[in-house]
Design a protein around this motif. Sequence first.
Motif, PDB file in Angstrom:
ATOM      1  N   UNK A  74      -3.090  25.757  48.153  1.00 28.32           N
ATOM      2  CA  UNK A  74      -4.372  25.082  48.376  1.00 28.32           C
ATOM      3  C   UNK A  74      -5.398  25.516  47.332  1.00 28.32           C
ATOM      4  N   UNK A  75      -5.373  26.798  46.976  1.00 29.71           N
ATOM      5  CA  UNK A  75      -6.285  27.308  45.949  1.00 29.71           C
ATOM      6  C   UNK A  75      -6.029  26.618  44.604  1.00 29.71           C
ATOM      7  N   UNK A  76      -4.769  26.419  44.279  1.00 23.01           N
ATOM      8  CA  UNK A  76      -4.403  25.741  43.036  1.00 23.01           C
ATOM      9  C   UNK A  76      -4.971  24.330  43.007  1.00 23.01           C
ATOM     10  N   UNK A  77      -4.856  23.632  44.133  1.00 19.49           N
ATOM     11  CA  UNK A  77      -5.361  22.261  44.216  1.00 19.49           C
ATOM     12  C   UNK A  77      -6.878  22.189  44.101  1.00 19.49           C
ATOM     13  N   UNK A  78      -7.551  23.312  44.343  1.00 18.32           N
ATOM     14  CA  UNK A  78      -9.018  23.342  44.297  1.00 18.32           C
ATOM     15  C   UNK A  78      -9.545  23.971  43.011  1.00 18.32           C
ATOM     16  N   UNK A  79      -8.680  24.115  42.008  1.00 16.48           N
ATOM     17  CA  UNK A  79      -9.078  24.815  40.779  1.00 16.48           C
ATOM     18  C   UNK A  79      -8.683  24.021  39.538  1.00 16.48           C
ATOM     19  N   UNK A  80      -9.518  24.145  38.519  1.00  9.55           N
ATOM     20  CA  UNK A  80      -9.243  23.466  37.255  1.00  9.55           C
ATOM     21  C   UNK A  80      -8.228  24.223  36.410  1.00  9.55           C
ATOM     22  N   UNK A  81      -8.347  25.547  36.367  1.00  5.77           N
ATOM     23  CA  UNK A  81      -7.468  26.363  35.530  1.00  5.77           C
ATOM     24  C   UNK A  81      -6.832  27.456  36.375  1.00  5.77           C
ATOM     25  N   UNK A  82      -5.519  27.639  36.198  1.00  6.91           N
ATOM     26  CA  UNK A  82      -4.775  28.630  36.983  1.00  6.91           C
ATOM     27  C   UNK A  82      -4.430  29.812  36.084  1.00  6.91           C
ATOM     28  N   UNK A  83      -4.978  30.978  36.407  1.00  8.44           N
ATOM     29  CA  UNK A  83      -4.771  32.195  35.622  1.00  8.44           C
ATOM     30  C   UNK A  83      -4.036  33.213  36.494  1.00  8.44           C
ATOM     31  N   UNK A  84      -2.845  33.579  36.090  1.00  6.44           N
ATOM     32  CA  UNK A  84      -2.014  34.499  36.864  1.00  6.44           C
ATOM     33  C   UNK A  84      -2.145  35.911  36.290  1.00  6.44           C
ATOM     34  N   UNK A  85      -2.448  36.867  37.161  1.00  2.33           N
ATOM     35  CA  UNK A  85      -2.532  38.271  36.778  1.00  2.33           C
ATOM     36  C   UNK A  85      -1.309  38.976  37.358  1.00  2.33           C
ATOM     37  N   UNK A  86      -0.427  39.456  36.485  1.00  2.92           N
ATOM     38  CA  UNK A  86       0.813  40.058  36.976  1.00  2.92           C
ATOM     39  C   UNK A  86       1.335  41.083  35.989  1.00  2.92           C
TER      40      UNK A  86
END
Length: 254
Positions: A196-208
């Motif tokens: 759901x967070x992905x659908x509400x965001x323009x850019x997806x930044x993964x911290x891993x």
Amino acid sequence: MINIAERHQYILNKIQTDGSVDVQALCKELDVSSVTIRKDLKLLEDKNLLFRTHGGATLNNPYTVDKPVNEKEQLQSTEKMRIGALAADLVEDNDSIIIASGTTVLALARCIRPKGNLTVITSALNVALELVHHSNIEVIQLGGLLRKSSSSVTGPYSDNILGNVFCSKLFLGVDGIDLEFGLTTTNAFEAHLNRQMIDSSQKIIVLADSTKFGKRGFGKICGIDEVDHIITDSGISPQTVKNLESMGIKVSII
């Protein structure tokens, strides 16, 4: 044709060198069928010498298990703080962002020092408590069922809020990154909330940190193709970086 003992030794030598093996590549190198190689890998796994994966095998256990947040915070703590510091540089003045749960995104929250106003939506209680002391940060805490192991919430209350907002960036922590299967976490409900967070965001930044690569958790969040940017440490293999960049994903290494 080499015998079974020689095949097994070849496979073990290769996996020690490369960290993983591919069934089809082994078929060509050893001139045997995929059925034979899969039987070999099963026998070696039964002896606890490797872990089978989809299409091959790896030296490290690819399956993640849920651990308490205070225990996870001690793992790769230096790398997480450096990843968090680099991610904090991506937060802009007057930004609206989502910060998911996890110890690496908590490190991000500890590094955020905005000069202008900032709106942060988060599912993580520890992230909210870290940011609430900043007078220029407006924190929107998502509600729902509290997961004690991650200090975060899940459920329909969170979904309802996320369905009515749109943010410039999502900073997402994960338990596993598999180039074929995608991003995963150990909890299916948390995976759904992350979706759901992905659908509400323009850019997806993964911290891993680099230990998350090649692993799979129980709940799938999304495919790797939906990610825009991954921030990780120098433990990531050059081949993995090359594969990610070929998909159009930016990779930043601390």
